[in-house]
Design a protein around this motif. Structure first.
Motif, PDB file in Angstrom:
ATOM      1  N   ARG A  66      50.176  10.520  22.580  1.00  0.00           N
ATOM      2  CA  ARG A  66      49.682   9.241  22.051  1.00  0.00           C
ATOM      3  C   ARG A  66      48.150   9.199  22.043  1.00  0.00           C
ATOM      4  O   ARG A  66      47.538   8.716  21.085  1.00  0.00           O
ATOM      5  N   LEU A  67      47.518   9.723  23.093  1.00  0.00           N
ATOM      6  CA  LEU A  67      46.057   9.749  23.147  1.00  0.00           C
ATOM      7  C   LEU A  67      45.474  10.691  22.092  1.00  0.00           C
ATOM      8  O   LEU A  67      44.445  10.380  21.487  1.00  0.00           O
ATOM      9  N   GLN A  68      46.106  11.842  21.851  1.00  0.00           N
ATOM     10  CA  GLN A  68      45.639  12.746  20.812  1.00  0.00           C
ATOM     11  C   GLN A  68      45.723  12.097  19.440  1.00  0.00           C
ATOM     12  O   GLN A  68      44.831  12.263  18.605  1.00  0.00           O
ATOM     13  N   LYS A  69      46.793  11.359  19.211  1.00  0.00           N
ATOM     14  CA  LYS A  69      46.951  10.666  17.942  1.00  0.00           C
ATOM     15  C   LYS A  69      45.842   9.620  17.766  1.00  0.00           C
ATOM     16  O   LYS A  69      45.267   9.484  16.683  1.00  0.00           O
ATOM     17  N   GLU A  70      45.523   8.899  18.837  1.00  0.00           N
ATOM     18  CA  GLU A  70      44.468   7.892  18.778  1.00  0.00           C
ATOM     19  C   GLU A  70      43.099   8.533  18.541  1.00  0.00           C
ATOM     20  O   GLU A  70      42.283   8.005  17.783  1.00  0.00           O
ATOM     21  N   VAL A  71      42.850   9.690  19.153  1.00  0.00           N
ATOM     22  CA  VAL A  71      41.591  10.398  18.941  1.00  0.00           C
ATOM     23  C   VAL A  71      41.458  10.823  17.475  1.00  0.00           C
ATOM     24  O   VAL A  71      40.385  10.695  16.874  1.00  0.00           O
ATOM     25  N   LYS A  77      38.021   7.461  11.388  1.00  0.00           N
ATOM     26  CA  LYS A  77      37.210   6.258  11.176  1.00  0.00           C
ATOM     27  C   LYS A  77      35.725   6.575  11.319  1.00  0.00           C
ATOM     28  O   LYS A  77      34.899   6.061  10.564  1.00  0.00           O
ATOM     29  N   LEU A  78      35.374   7.427  12.286  1.00  0.00           N
ATOM     30  CA  LEU A  78      33.980   7.809  12.492  1.00  0.00           C
ATOM     31  C   LEU A  78      33.434   8.543  11.270  1.00  0.00           C
ATOM     32  O   LEU A  78      32.319   8.264  10.815  1.00  0.00           O
ATOM     33  N   VAL A  79      34.205   9.466  10.714  1.00  0.00           N
ATOM     34  CA  VAL A  79      33.778  10.187   9.511  1.00  0.00           C
ATOM     35  C   VAL A  79      33.594   9.217   8.357  1.00  0.00           C
ATOM     36  O   VAL A  79      32.625   9.306   7.596  1.00  0.00           O
ATOM     37  N   GLN A  80      34.507   8.260   8.230  1.00  0.00           N
ATOM     38  CA  GLN A  80      34.414   7.271   7.158  1.00  0.00           C
ATOM     39  C   GLN A  80      33.145   6.423   7.316  1.00  0.00           C
ATOM     40  O   GLN A  80      32.424   6.175   6.349  1.00  0.00           O
ATOM     41  N   ILE A  81      32.831   6.021   8.521  1.00  0.00           N
ATOM     42  CA  ILE A  81      31.630   5.218   8.765  1.00  0.00           C
ATOM     43  C   ILE A  81      30.379   6.053   8.525  1.00  0.00           C
ATOM     44  O   ILE A  81      29.400   5.573   7.940  1.00  0.00           O
ATOM     45  N   GLN A  82      30.395   7.307   8.932  1.00  0.00           N
ATOM     46  CA  GLN A  82      29.247   8.183   8.699  1.00  0.00           C
ATOM     47  C   GLN A  82      29.011   8.398   7.210  1.00  0.00           C
ATOM     48  O   GLN A  82      27.871   8.412   6.752  1.00  0.00           O
ATOM     49  N   ASP A  83      30.086   8.547   6.456  1.00  0.00           N
ATOM     50  CA  ASP A  83      29.940   8.704   5.010  1.00  0.00           C
ATOM     51  C   ASP A  83      29.380   7.443   4.369  1.00  0.00           C
ATOM     52  O   ASP A  83      28.563   7.512   3.454  1.00  0.00           O
ATOM     53  N   THR A  85      27.479   5.082   5.820  1.00  0.00           N
ATOM     54  CA  THR A  85      26.126   4.746   6.245  1.00  0.00           C
ATOM     55  C   THR A  85      25.132   5.884   6.070  1.00  0.00           C
ATOM     56  O   THR A  85      23.932   5.654   6.062  1.00  0.00           O
ATOM     57  N   GLY A  86      25.611   7.106   5.951  1.00  0.00           N
ATOM     58  CA  GLY A  86      24.732   8.257   5.821  1.00  0.00           C
ATOM     59  C   GLY A  86      24.171   8.728   7.147  1.00  0.00           C
ATOM     60  O   GLY A  86      23.279   9.567   7.186  1.00  0.00           O
ATOM     61  N   TYR A  87      24.658   8.221   8.245  1.00  0.00           N
ATOM     62  CA  TYR A  87      24.171   8.605   9.573  1.00  0.00           C
ATOM     63  C   TYR A  87      24.722   9.965   9.947  1.00  0.00           C
ATOM     64  O   TYR A  87      25.885  10.275   9.716  1.00  0.00           O
ATOM     65  N   GLU A  88      23.870  10.800  10.536  1.00  0.00           N
ATOM     66  CA  GLU A  88      24.305  12.096  11.055  1.00  0.00           C
ATOM     67  C   GLU A  88      23.920  12.184  12.519  1.00  0.00           C
ATOM     68  O   GLU A  88      22.847  11.732  12.919  1.00  0.00           O
ATOM     69  N   PHE A  89      24.790  12.788  13.318  1.00  0.00           N
ATOM     70  CA  PHE A  89      24.491  12.949  14.731  1.00  0.00           C
ATOM     71  C   PHE A  89      23.357  13.943  14.907  1.00  0.00           C
ATOM     72  O   PHE A  89      23.281  14.939  14.197  1.00  0.00           O
ATOM     73  N   PRO A  90      22.487  13.705  15.875  1.00  0.00           N
ATOM     74  CA  PRO A  90      21.439  14.680  16.177  1.00  0.00           C
ATOM     75  C   PRO A  90      22.071  15.968  16.705  1.00  0.00           C
ATOM     76  O   PRO A  90      23.107  15.948  17.350  1.00  0.00           O
ATOM     77  N   GLU A  91      21.432  17.086  16.454  1.00  0.00           N
ATOM     78  CA  GLU A  91      21.956  18.387  16.878  1.00  0.00           C
ATOM     79  C   GLU A  91      21.754  18.600  18.367  1.00  0.00           C
ATOM     80  O   GLU A  91      20.810  18.089  18.956  1.00  0.00           O
ATOM     81  N   ASN A  92      22.626  19.366  18.970  1.00  0.00           N
ATOM     82  CA  ASN A  92      22.531  19.781  20.379  1.00  0.00           C
ATOM     83  C   ASN A  92      22.489  18.602  21.345  1.00  0.00           C
ATOM     84  O   ASN A  92      21.936  18.718  22.422  1.00  0.00           O
ATOM     85  N   GLY A  93      22.985  17.459  20.966  1.00  0.00           N
ATOM     86  CA  GLY A  93      23.050  16.326  21.869  1.00  0.00           C
ATOM     87  C   GLY A  93      21.715  15.673  22.136  1.00  0.00           C
ATOM     88  O   GLY A  93      21.590  14.846  23.029  1.00  0.00           O
ATOM     89  N   LYS A  94      20.660  16.025  21.421  1.00  0.00           N
ATOM     90  CA  LYS A  94      19.349  15.423  21.642  1.00  0.00           C
ATOM     91  C   LYS A  94      19.244  14.144  20.832  1.00  0.00           C
ATOM     92  O   LYS A  94      19.775  14.030  19.731  1.00  0.00           O
TER      93      LYS A  94
END
Length: 111
Positions: A66-71, A77-83, A85-94
């Motif tokens: 159930r947790l894997q399905k939720e992830v 949803k995160l990919v949809q929001i990123q598309d 808004t155009g936001y990209e995560f910073p590389e290497n966690g910085k």
């Protein structure tokens, strides 16, 4: 580390259960719904422990599924929001502040 302690505790519990079961070897009467049977107490103890472990394990597997399905749903949803808004995560966690050089030092007046 948590998994190692869980495994150690499970092995200690299994050892205690096995010792307890070996001590109790006499035959007992078990009343079922429509019949009663005589079985050794060691089989009853080990069978009950095994059945309990199977039940707890199946609940754990179901919870993990159930947790894997939720992830997966949240990642979609995160990919949809990123598309959108155009936001990209910073590389290497910085963070953004760590990636951009500080220009305040170069523009400060020298006294």
């Amino acid at each position: 580390m948590k998994i190692q302690w869980s495994l150690i505790l499970a092995l200690v519990f299994a050892l205690i259960t096995a010792v307890f079961a070996v001590i109790n070897v006499e035959s007992v009467q078990v009343n079922l719904l429509f019949n009663s049977v005589h079985i050794p107490l060691i089989l009853l103890i080990l069978g009950s422990t095994l059945l309990g472990g199977i039940i707890v394990g199946s609940f754990g597997i179901y919870r993990g599924y159930r947790l894997q399905k939720e992830v997966k749903i949240l990642n979609a949803k995160l990919v949809q929001i990123q598309d959108a808004t155009g936001y990209e995560f910073p590389e290497n966690g910085k963070s953004d502040a760590e990636q951009q050089p500080v220009e305040e030092e170069a523009s400060s007046p020298n006294a």
